[in-house]
Structures are given as structure tokens and as C-alpha cells.
Scaffold this motif. Structure first.
Motif, PDB file in Angstrom:
ATOM      1  N   PHE A 171       6.916   3.834   0.735  1.00  0.00           N
ATOM      2  CA  PHE A 171       6.054   3.241  -0.285  1.00  0.00           C
ATOM      3  C   PHE A 171       6.792   2.124  -1.028  1.00  0.00           C
ATOM      4  O   PHE A 171       6.260   1.026  -1.207  1.00  0.00           O
ATOM      5  N   VAL A 172       8.016   2.392  -1.437  1.00  0.00           N
ATOM      6  CA  VAL A 172       8.802   1.388  -2.168  1.00  0.00           C
ATOM      7  C   VAL A 172       9.057   0.170  -1.288  1.00  0.00           C
ATOM      8  O   VAL A 172       8.903  -0.972  -1.732  1.00  0.00           O
ATOM      9  N   MET A 173       9.423   0.391  -0.048  1.00  0.00           N
ATOM     10  CA  MET A 173       9.671  -0.737   0.864  1.00  0.00           C
ATOM     11  C   MET A 173       8.416  -1.582   1.058  1.00  0.00           C
ATOM     12  O   MET A 173       8.473  -2.805   1.015  1.00  0.00           O
ATOM     13  N   GLU A 174       7.282  -0.937   1.268  1.00  0.00           N
ATOM     14  CA  GLU A 174       6.035  -1.661   1.518  1.00  0.00           C
ATOM     15  C   GLU A 174       5.541  -2.416   0.288  1.00  0.00           C
ATOM     16  O   GLU A 174       5.003  -3.510   0.403  1.00  0.00           O
ATOM     17  N   THR A 175       5.705  -1.833  -0.891  1.00  0.00           N
ATOM     18  CA  THR A 175       5.150  -2.439  -2.102  1.00  0.00           C
ATOM     19  C   THR A 175       6.133  -3.351  -2.831  1.00  0.00           C
ATOM     20  O   THR A 175       5.758  -4.014  -3.786  1.00  0.00           O
ATOM     21  N   LEU A 235       7.151  -6.096  -2.095  1.00  0.00           N
ATOM     22  CA  LEU A 235       6.754  -7.506  -1.971  1.00  0.00           C
ATOM     23  C   LEU A 235       5.775  -7.941  -3.054  1.00  0.00           C
ATOM     24  O   LEU A 235       5.572  -9.133  -3.260  1.00  0.00           O
ATOM     25  N   LEU A 236       5.185  -6.986  -3.748  1.00  0.00           N
ATOM     26  CA  LEU A 236       4.206  -7.310  -4.784  1.00  0.00           C
ATOM     27  C   LEU A 236       4.901  -7.789  -6.059  1.00  0.00           C
ATOM     28  O   LEU A 236       5.924  -7.246  -6.461  1.00  0.00           O
ATOM     29  N   CYS A 296      -1.250  -1.426  -4.706  1.00  0.00           N
ATOM     30  CA  CYS A 296      -0.356  -0.603  -3.886  1.00  0.00           C
ATOM     31  C   CYS A 296      -1.130   0.151  -2.805  1.00  0.00           C
ATOM     32  O   CYS A 296      -0.670   0.260  -1.667  1.00  0.00           O
ATOM     33  N   ALA A 297      -2.312   0.647  -3.149  1.00  0.00           N
ATOM     34  CA  ALA A 297      -3.134   1.351  -2.161  1.00  0.00           C
ATOM     35  C   ALA A 297      -3.593   0.410  -1.060  1.00  0.00           C
ATOM     36  O   ALA A 297      -3.652   0.796   0.115  1.00  0.00           O
ATOM     37  N   ALA A 298      -3.916  -0.822  -1.422  1.00  0.00           N
ATOM     38  CA  ALA A 298      -4.352  -1.802  -0.426  1.00  0.00           C
ATOM     39  C   ALA A 298      -3.230  -2.103   0.565  1.00  0.00           C
ATOM     40  O   ALA A 298      -3.482  -2.277   1.764  1.00  0.00           O
ATOM     41  N   ILE A 299      -2.001  -2.149   0.082  1.00  0.00           N
ATOM     42  CA  ILE A 299      -0.847  -2.439   0.943  1.00  0.00           C
ATOM     43  C   ILE A 299      -0.483  -1.236   1.812  1.00  0.00           C
ATOM     44  O   ILE A 299      -0.203  -1.383   2.989  1.00  0.00           O
ATOM     45  N   THR A 300      -0.476  -0.054   1.213  1.00  0.00           N
ATOM     46  CA  THR A 300       0.037   1.124   1.916  1.00  0.00           C
ATOM     47  C   THR A 300      -1.021   1.959   2.619  1.00  0.00           C
ATOM     48  O   THR A 300      -0.717   2.651   3.583  1.00  0.00           O
TER      49      THR A 300
END
Length: 72
Positions: free
Chosen positions: A12-16, A18-19, A27-31
Motif C-alpha cells: 500500500f505504501v509503495m503504491e500510494t 506517488l500521490l 488511495c483506493a483508486a490506486i490500490t
């Protein structure tokens, strides 16, 4: 630090990271995670997230973002 976290939180931290700012919807849209609010709260507990004041057309409002050491 990420290796000390549960794998779902580390992902989650890695994916978000970039925001520019963090909120449950973005965050939900990304993950695609259904646990976004919980994971964001866990990141805050780990001290990865800070609240900053942002000025916009509506005045000053708090927003969440990762500390500089985490942000991409």
C-alpha cells in the motif's frame, strides 16, 4: 522500514507514495483495496504520514502526505 511491515501495508505504501496528498478515495483508486482507510491509519501509526496545512480557494485545510523520506 517497509520490510518490518505486514506485506499488505508495505505494498500500500509503495503504491500510494506517488500521490502528492493522501485520502481514502485517491488511495483506493490506486490500490483497489477495500481496506484503504485502515491501511492509511496504520501508515499514520507507523509515523509515515504527516498532516500539513494546504491553502486553497476555501482557505487553509489539513491534508495528509507521506514524510519526505517515504514519498517517491
Amino acid at each position: 522500514m517497509l520490510e518490518q511491515m505486514e506485506p499488505e501495508l508495505a505494498d500500500f505504501v509503495m503504491e500510494t507514495s506517488l500521490l502528492a496528498s493522501l485520502d481514502v478515495v485517491a488511495c483506493a483508486a490506486i490500490t483497489g483495496s477495500e481496506r484503504t482507510a485502515e491501511l492509511l491509519e496504520l501508515a499514520r501509526r507507523y509515523g509515515l504520514v504527516e498532516s500539513v496545512s494546504v491553502d486553497d480557494e476555501h482557505g487553509s485545510s489539513p491534508t495528509l502526505r507521506y514524510h519526505d523520506r517515504i514519498a517517491a
